[in-house]
Design a protein around this motif. Structure first.
Motif, mmCIF file in Angstrom:
data_model
loop_
_atom_site.group_PDB
_atom_site.id
_atom_site.type_symbol
_atom_site.label_atom_id
_atom_site.label_comp_id
_atom_site.label_asym_id
_atom_site.label_seq_id
_atom_site.Cartn_x
_atom_site.Cartn_y
_atom_site.Cartn_z
ATOM 1 N N GLN A 414 8.199 1.721 8.555
ATOM 2 C CA GLN A 414 7.173 2.588 7.973
ATOM 3 C C GLN A 414 6.407 3.351 9.038
ATOM 4 O OE1 GLN A 414 6.290 -0.399 4.206
ATOM 5 N NE2 GLN A 414 4.665 0.054 5.640
ATOM 6 N N THR A 420 6.780 5.457 2.965
ATOM 7 C CA THR A 420 5.861 4.825 2.016
ATOM 8 C C THR A 420 6.614 4.584 0.720
ATOM 9 O OG1 THR A 420 5.096 6.957 1.174
ATOM 10 C CG2 THR A 420 3.822 5.959 2.989
ATOM 11 N N SER A 426 1.748 1.992 1.198
ATOM 12 C CA SER A 426 2.633 1.130 1.970
ATOM 13 C C SER A 426 3.060 -0.067 1.128
ATOM 14 C CB SER A 426 1.928 0.645 3.237
ATOM 15 O OG SER A 426 2.665 -0.405 3.833
#
Length: 428
Positions: A414, A420, A426
């Motif tokens: 990430q 995302t 997240s």
């Protein structure tokens, strides 16, 4: 706390995505393990001969014994893995290769369970990544080529962990605790030393804020009662033969104490030198491995000799146990192949330990939904720390550790790729 993001399909929805993920993970895991089973099978030695002979005797209807002639009641190990071998031999004949392929199937099913647990904890992508990471993880895969109970033990422990995660989300459904209690009994029948694994689901129950105190203790009582029912026929069988209540299995416990004493007095290398040599012929192995009343009497005498020494040396023993905690996760000689394979395994051991601990830190804010996974790793590590070190003992906890490794891998992914979830947040 749910690990699903807003746009993830419900965990219970068996859509095409889930089936494809499960099928892909199982296929990759099995093909990798089948290659190792075919190209790198471990020759039988010492107690592996015992597993094979007992499984073959069961398949032929000769009872639970490793004896080549006559019937000597076995208590070296519990019947879990020999019963699995008996099923394989009943179908395919006395084929070691078929038994090793059976190990590969067991560990591939473990990879599928990791998909399901990861999906439940943090959504589809997390489950998919975790499952594929375990599928290509060489350390458990290489033990499929060994006629040992490790793969069966790992599967039943991970299945128990999966049921625990389900029970955690449905704490008032006591049917889950019936299943968990049954699985704890099965674990004991595969490897009695792991029977206390019941503390993991018990911890999950006792820390559940939604469940009233009375219901918490009811859930634990159900689990204990059912697990006791599962092992009671084996206890009754042993009493019938030995007119006493010996431990569920006696194989190697006194030898382990002797090796541990040597390690306490002379360091880990001294403990390695004190380990019993592996016997390379079936006749020698089944002669050296005592059975029946002879084993019960021998273990009782040896423990009377070694236990008082361990009690006197308890401060040194404690120091050795603490030193074992990280070493259990670092492979040194345990793989048993050529130096290059051992070196790669050692490096991989350090990587899994590092990223696993990092993953534990990363998901710390989700500790309540992850408590069973944390507890599983901690339990297995602490359980085996006080005895002679062998990193394969952590095999039942490595699937849980892979979930933490996956958390670390996705965290860095990430950050590097700006990834995302679909709703812009997240996953972690």
């Amino acid at each position: 706390m749910s690990g699903q993001n807003a746009t993830s399909p419900p965990f219970t929805e068996w859509n095409e995505q889930k089936w494809l993920t499960i099928g892909g993970v199982f296929a990759v895991a099995f093909l990798f393990r089948y290659f190792l089973v075919t190209r790198m099978p471990r020759p039988l030695s010492t107690d592996l001969f015992w597993n094979d002979s007992t499984g073959w005797n069961l398949a032929q209807g000769h009872g639970f014994t490793a004896s080549l002639s006559g019937y000597v009641p076995a208590i070296f190990r519990t019947p879990g893995y020999p019963a699995f071998l008996a099923l394989i031999y009943k179908i395919f004949g006395h084929s070691i290769h078929a038994a090793l392929v059976g190990n590969a199937v067991l560990d591939s099913l473990t990879a599928v369970l990791i998909v399901l647990m990861g999906w439940r904890l943090l959504g589809p992508m997390f489950g998919c990544v975790a499952g594929f990471l375990y599928a290509i993880y060489p350390y458990p895969a290489i033990f499929c080529a060994n006629l040992h109970q490790d793969m069966l033990l790992t599967l039943v422990v991970v299945l128990t962990l999966y049921f625990t995660l389900r029970a955690q989300n449905q704490p008032t459904h006591f049917g889950w605790w019936l299943l968990i209690g049954f699985m704890i009994g099965v674990i004991a029948m595969v490897k009695p030393f792991m029977a206390p694994y019941g503390v993991v689901p018990a911890l999950v129950t006792l820390t559940c804020p939604e469940l009233p105190t009375a219901k918490k203790f009811k859930a634990v009582a159900i689990m204990v009662f059912v697990s006791t029912l599962v092992i009671s026929p084996w206890v009754a069988r042993n009493y019938h033969f030995f007119h006493s209540f010996p431990p569920l299995a006696l194989g190697g416990s006194a030898d382990g104490m002797r090796v541990l004493l040597d390690e306490i007095k002379g360091g880990e290398d001294a403990g390695l030198r004190a380990a019993p040599d592996e016997v390379q012929t079936r006749e020698q192995a089944l002669t050296i491995v005592l059975e029946g009343q002879a084993l019960v009497d021998s273990e009782r005498a040896d423990k009377a000799l070694y236990v008082p020494q361990l009690r006197r040396l308890w401060p040194s023993w404690l120091g050795v146990a603490i030193g074992h905690i990280p070493r259990l996760w670092i492979t040194r000689r345990a793989v048993g192949y050529n130096p290059l394979v051992s070196l790669i395994a050692t490096m991989l051991g350090y990587a899994v330990l590092f990223f696993g601990i990092l993953g534990m830190y990363i998901v710390r804010h989700r500790w309540r939904s992850w408590i069973a996974v944390y507890a599983s790793v901690a339990f297995v590590t602490l359980l085996y720390a006080p005895i002679p070190i062998e990193s394969r003992y952590t095999l039942p906890a490595r699937p849980a550790m892979i979930l933490f490794v996956t958390a670390a891998v996705m965290f860095f992914y990430q950050r590097v790729r700006g990834f995302t979830s679909d709703n812009g947040k997240s996953y972690l």
